[in-house]
Design a protein around this motif. Sequence first.
Motif, mmCIF file in Angstrom:
data_model
loop_
_atom_site.group_PDB
_atom_site.id
_atom_site.type_symbol
_atom_site.label_atom_id
_atom_site.label_comp_id
_atom_site.label_asym_id
_atom_site.label_seq_id
_atom_site.Cartn_x
_atom_site.Cartn_y
_atom_site.Cartn_z
ATOM 1 N N LEU A 1 0.834 -1.199 0.000
ATOM 2 C CA LEU A 1 0.000 0.000 0.000
ATOM 3 C C LEU A 1 0.870 1.251 0.000
ATOM 4 C CD1 LEU A 1 -2.927 1.060 0.191
ATOM 5 C CD2 LEU A 1 -2.651 1.060 2.676
ATOM 6 N N PHE A 2 1.917 1.250 0.831
ATOM 7 C CA PHE A 2 2.829 2.389 0.885
ATOM 8 C C PHE A 2 3.586 2.564 -0.426
ATOM 9 C CE2 PHE A 2 7.108 4.042 1.657
ATOM 10 C CZ PHE A 2 6.803 5.268 2.215
ATOM 11 N N LEU A 3 4.073 1.449 -0.985
ATOM 12 C CA LEU A 3 4.844 1.517 -2.229
ATOM 13 C C LEU A 3 3.996 2.034 -3.377
ATOM 14 C CD1 LEU A 3 7.443 0.892 -3.802
ATOM 15 C CD2 LEU A 3 6.561 -1.409 -4.185
ATOM 16 N N GLU A 4 2.772 1.489 -3.513
ATOM 17 C CA GLU A 4 1.888 1.930 -4.597
ATOM 18 C C GLU A 4 1.654 3.432 -4.557
ATOM 19 O OE1 GLU A 4 -1.634 -0.346 -3.930
ATOM 20 O OE2 GLU A 4 -1.308 -1.534 -5.723
ATOM 21 N N ASN A 5 1.230 3.895 -3.396
ATOM 22 C CA ASN A 5 0.856 5.299 -3.285
ATOM 23 C C ASN A 5 2.068 6.223 -3.276
ATOM 24 O OD1 ASN A 5 -2.290 5.575 -2.642
ATOM 25 N ND2 ASN A 5 -1.531 3.679 -1.734
ATOM 26 N N GLY A 6 3.194 5.740 -2.769
ATOM 27 C CA GLY A 6 4.410 6.546 -2.813
ATOM 28 C C GLY A 6 4.899 6.756 -4.227
ATOM 29 N N VAL A 7 4.936 5.661 -5.023
ATOM 30 C CA VAL A 7 5.369 5.772 -6.415
ATOM 31 C C VAL A 7 4.376 6.609 -7.211
ATOM 32 C CG1 VAL A 7 5.812 4.483 -8.524
ATOM 33 C CG2 VAL A 7 6.642 3.602 -6.347
ATOM 34 N N ALA A 8 3.078 6.371 -6.985
ATOM 35 C CA ALA A 8 2.058 7.154 -7.688
ATOM 36 C C ALA A 8 2.167 8.634 -7.342
ATOM 37 C CB ALA A 8 0.666 6.631 -7.345
ATOM 38 N N SER B 1 6.426 12.389 -2.041
ATOM 39 C CA SER B 1 5.983 11.033 -2.375
ATOM 40 C C SER B 1 5.869 10.159 -1.132
ATOM 41 C CB SER B 1 6.943 10.401 -3.379
ATOM 42 O OG SER B 1 8.204 10.139 -2.787
ATOM 43 N N VAL B 2 6.776 10.351 -0.159
ATOM 44 C CA VAL B 2 6.697 9.606 1.102
ATOM 45 C C VAL B 2 5.418 9.958 1.853
ATOM 46 C CG1 VAL B 2 7.757 9.297 3.368
ATOM 47 C CG2 VAL B 2 9.186 9.310 1.327
ATOM 48 N N LEU B 3 5.069 11.235 1.882
ATOM 49 C CA LEU B 3 3.825 11.660 2.526
ATOM 50 C C LEU B 3 2.611 11.066 1.829
ATOM 51 C CD1 LEU B 3 4.579 15.422 3.306
ATOM 52 C CD2 LEU B 3 4.601 13.484 4.879
ATOM 53 N N CYS B 4 2.665 10.971 0.486
ATOM 54 C CA CYS B 4 1.561 10.343 -0.253
ATOM 55 C C CYS B 4 1.432 8.868 0.117
ATOM 56 C CB CYS B 4 1.788 10.485 -1.756
ATOM 57 S SG CYS B 4 1.614 12.172 -2.383
ATOM 58 N N GLY B 5 2.571 8.202 0.305
ATOM 59 C CA GLY B 5 2.533 6.802 0.718
ATOM 60 C C GLY B 5 1.940 6.631 2.099
ATOM 61 N N LEU B 6 2.296 7.510 3.035
ATOM 62 C CA LEU B 6 1.756 7.441 4.391
ATOM 63 C C LEU B 6 0.276 7.811 4.435
ATOM 64 C CD1 LEU B 6 4.713 9.066 6.356
ATOM 65 C CD2 LEU B 6 4.142 6.632 6.203
ATOM 66 N N TYR B 7 -0.114 8.728 3.560
ATOM 67 C CA TYR B 7 -1.510 9.178 3.524
ATOM 68 C C TYR B 7 -2.461 8.036 3.201
ATOM 69 C CZ TYR B 7 -5.695 11.404 1.605
ATOM 70 O OH TYR B 7 -6.980 11.759 1.321
ATOM 71 N N ALA B 8 -1.990 7.024 2.455
ATOM 72 C CA ALA B 8 -2.849 5.921 2.048
ATOM 73 C C ALA B 8 -3.442 5.186 3.244
ATOM 74 C CB ALA B 8 -2.065 4.942 1.174
ATOM 75 N N PHE B 9 -2.731 5.145 4.366
ATOM 76 C CA PHE B 9 -3.225 4.420 5.536
ATOM 77 C C PHE B 9 -4.418 5.119 6.180
ATOM 78 C CE2 PHE B 9 1.221 3.210 5.070
ATOM 79 C CZ PHE B 9 1.129 1.824 5.111
ATOM 80 N N ILE B 10 -4.503 6.433 6.016
ATOM 81 C CA ILE B 10 -5.603 7.186 6.609
ATOM 82 C C ILE B 10 -6.913 6.924 5.858
ATOM 83 C CG2 ILE B 10 -6.380 9.522 7.206
ATOM 84 C CD1 ILE B 10 -3.489 10.348 7.398
#
Length: 281
Positions: A8-15, A40-49
């Motif tokens: 989940l983190f990888l998908e959203n971080g790369v996206a 991009s790291v923040l986007c990856g972390l945001y996915a969990f919310i």
Amino acid sequence: MVIYAEYLFLENGVAGLMILLLTRRICGFPSSWPRLVLGSVLCGLYAFILFWEGLTWWLATLFKLIFSAAVVLLVFPSLRGKGILRALLVFYLVSFAMGGIVIASLYFFNSTGITARGAFYIGQITYIRVFLGMALAWGCIYAFSCFIRARLRKDRTEAKLRVTLGSRTVTMEGFVDTGNFLRDPISGRPVCVTTEKVIEKLEPEEAQFCIVPYRGVGKEGGLLAGIRPDSAALITPDSKPRPVNIILAVSKGELPVGHDGKQYDVLLHEALTEGGILQGE
């Protein structure tokens, strides 16, 4: 369906990284790689919310807007006012476009997935699927942006160049020379060609000089004397002055006359008109 946190983190971080890179390309706003990676790291972390069940729909929507604005301000710190709104709008448009392309690819390959809180999660995920999906979305949007920029570049044949050297400032009538690929061999700055008559209006005795090698079509190469101005700005009819980092090379002869008989003061490097699609609007 089991959702793995690392995927989940990888998908959203790369996206997120690709969305920010495309936003930078389309808008033409400057940003450094450390800021892009942090965004991009923040986007990856945001996915969990997104999978937090306690969020109401209006609170989730408000949080998305605040988060998007925060990422845009972090990645593009020099933006103010309308620039922030443009970047935010393009950020969302690119996000929607990438999402549509990914969903279309899932339909094409008969893949499964689930939705939650406005997010779409792909089942049976593999690194190959992540790479192919992101590459497809990136390629489509990048190709489209290249097409639009190429069409816009055709309309940018004339511009003014305002140059400051010492205590003097001169505004030149410029023509965009698509055959001008000259660059300073040391700094890599694009080279614009002007005449001795224009240089005399500045203060060349205070300038830093350099040598620019050139080669013409069907002609022997040679060397041009160049100067590094204190500052320079490109001025077009439909935009605000945009700072440019250039070298001014001095031609001993007169510059070519335009089709309408207009005499230009400087031949502009083609790279000066390759700003983002929305840059300077």
